[in-house]
Design an enzyme around this catalytic site. Structure first.
Site, PDB file in Angstrom:
ATOM      1  N   HIS A  85      41.299  19.788  -7.905  1.00 38.75           N
ATOM      2  CA  HIS A  85      41.251  18.966  -6.689  1.00 38.75           C
ATOM      3  C   HIS A  85      41.544  19.887  -5.495  1.00 38.75           C
ATOM      4  O   HIS A  85      42.582  19.807  -4.855  1.00 38.75           O
ATOM      5  CB  HIS A  85      42.288  17.841  -6.784  1.00 38.75           C
ATOM      6  N   CYS A 114      50.116  13.275  -3.892  1.00 38.73           N
ATOM      7  CA  CYS A 114      48.743  13.228  -3.374  1.00 38.73           C
ATOM      8  C   CYS A 114      48.273  11.792  -3.145  1.00 38.73           C
ATOM      9  O   CYS A 114      47.326  11.578  -2.385  1.00 38.73           O
ATOM     10  CB  CYS A 114      47.801  13.972  -4.311  1.00 38.73           C
ATOM     11  N   GLN A 167      42.658  18.623  -1.922  1.00 41.45           N
ATOM     12  CA  GLN A 167      44.031  18.116  -1.878  1.00 41.45           C
ATOM     13  C   GLN A 167      45.037  19.260  -1.768  1.00 41.45           C
ATOM     14  O   GLN A 167      45.989  19.197  -0.991  1.00 41.45           O
ATOM     15  CB  GLN A 167      44.318  17.300  -3.141  1.00 41.45           C
ATOM     16  N   ASP A 194      52.350  13.453  -9.322  1.00 38.23           N
ATOM     17  CA  ASP A 194      51.029  12.797  -9.310  1.00 38.23           C
ATOM     18  C   ASP A 194      51.057  11.755 -10.423  1.00 38.23           C
ATOM     19  O   ASP A 194      51.974  11.755 -11.269  1.00 38.23           O
ATOM     20  CB  ASP A 194      49.943  13.872  -9.562  1.00 38.23           C
ATOM     21  N   ARG A 241      32.548  13.865  -6.093  1.00 32.23           N
ATOM     22  CA  ARG A 241      33.717  13.498  -6.898  1.00 32.23           C
ATOM     23  C   ARG A 241      33.198  12.998  -8.233  1.00 32.23           C
ATOM     24  O   ARG A 241      32.470  12.018  -8.297  1.00 32.23           O
ATOM     25  CB  ARG A 241      34.552  12.422  -6.194  1.00 32.23           C
ATOM     26  N   ARG A 267      44.527  15.747   4.778  1.00 33.65           N
ATOM     27  CA  ARG A 267      43.221  15.805   4.104  1.00 33.65           C
ATOM     28  C   ARG A 267      42.105  15.913   5.153  1.00 33.65           C
ATOM     29  O   ARG A 267      41.155  16.665   4.991  1.00 33.65           O
ATOM     30  CB  ARG A 267      43.009  14.545   3.250  1.00 33.65           C
TER      31      ARG A 267
END
Ligand code: CP
Ligand code: NVA
Length: 296
Positions: free
Chosen positions: A127, A256, A130, A217, A100, A284
């Site tokens: 991402h 998310c 996700q 988001d 990440r 996830r």
């Protein structure tokens, strides 16, 4: 598939196969087999995380492997050691890496030099983990995306919207993004995407009209916290009950997480759709176990 670096680099078949595997692993949780037996997977994170870190650590353990969490301050990367050197060292010791960070090119470089399976756990560009969990949630809640309209309300050129746009390109569903003009994808990106099923508007009501999935988001992604002027662009972009009145009957709401109530989503809408949103968070784990099994 050697790495999982972006949705852009996946084919429709690869996405569908990962989702089938995720659904299977979810059904048989506790009877996983030990695909990662004897393996150590490094998690190299230069940004904060709750869901991604915990779901990867738990998933690796459930598959028989050992997760090794390395924040950038734990390793010499934080003192300027090059990514290509870090990658060549870790590549000789661990079996896979989950990264990440900010630049997509850093994850690509790590993958190139390490020679071990590398997973993008969020960059500024994408991402992918996700979006796989989100697609699994859409399958579970609505039976799939064929004939469905998916709306995204918020930053039109974040890691989330970019991954959603590539998912729409690969899978063919209708994606309507509502974003302030200053936060919309640039023309060059849309030309490269070349997806007539993806539309961009500055009016959230247009995007939400008859939508089956409404997704949002944070307005300021990690690394943008001090861009207060950007946040001002989002007046009128809260996903709230007034906006959702125009959505299709039986619609679902995705986020998310983490969520900022009173900004991108109202408290009322988040709590009304909490069952879906926290199922999305749980997914996830299952989606990422499918990625690990595919790459191990
Ligand atoms: N959605 C998500 O990636 O959450 P974290 O930042 O907590 O990992
Ligand atoms: N766009 C958000 C996603 C967080 C999971 C960010 O990058 O901060």
């Amino acid at each position: 598939m050697k790495h999982l670096l972006s949705i852009e680099q996946l084919s429709a078949k690869e996405i569908e196969t990962l989702l089938e595997s995720a659904a299977h692993l979810k059904r048989q949780r506790g009877r996983d087999g030990r695909k990662l037996e004897g393996q150590t997977w490094a998690l190299i994170f230069t940004k904060s995380s709750t869901r991604t870190r915990v779901s990867f650590e738990v998933g690796i353990r459930e598959l028989g492997g050992f997760p090794m969490f390395l924040s950038k301050n734990d390793i010499q990367l934080g003192r300027g050691e090059l990514i290509k050197d870090t990658a060549r060292v870790l590549g000789r010791m661990v079996h896979g890496a989950i990264i990440r960070t900010y630049a997509q090119s850093d994850v690509e470089e790590f993958a190139q030099y390490s020679g071990i399976p590398t997973i993008n756990a969020l960059t500024d560009d994408e991402h992918p983990c996700q979006i796989l969990a989100d697609l699994l949630t859409v399958q579970e809640k609505l039976g799939g995306w064929d004939g469905k309209k998916i709306a995204f309300i918020g930053d039109g050129f974040s890691n989330m919207t970019r991954s959603w746009m590539w998912a729409a390109k690969r899978l063919g569903f209708e994606l309507a993004i509502a974003s302030p003009p200053a936060c919309q994808p640039p023309a060059e990106f849309l030309t490269a995407l070349d997806a007539p099923n993806v539309s961009i508007t500055a009016d959230p009501k247009v995007a939400v009209r008859d939508a089956h999935v409404i997704n949002t988001d944070v307005w300021l992604s990690m690394g943008q916290e001090d861009q207060k002027e950007k946040e001002l662009e989002f007046a009128g972009f809260e996903v709230n009950s007034t906006l959702l009145a125009a959505a299709a009957p039986g619609h679902i709401v995705l986020h998310c997480l983490p969520a900022y109530r009173g900004k991108e989503i109202s408290e009322e809408v988040l709590e009304l759709h909490a069952d879906t949103i926290f199922q999305e968070a749980e997914n996830r784990l299952h989606a990422q176990k499918a990625i690990l099994v595919a790459l191990a």
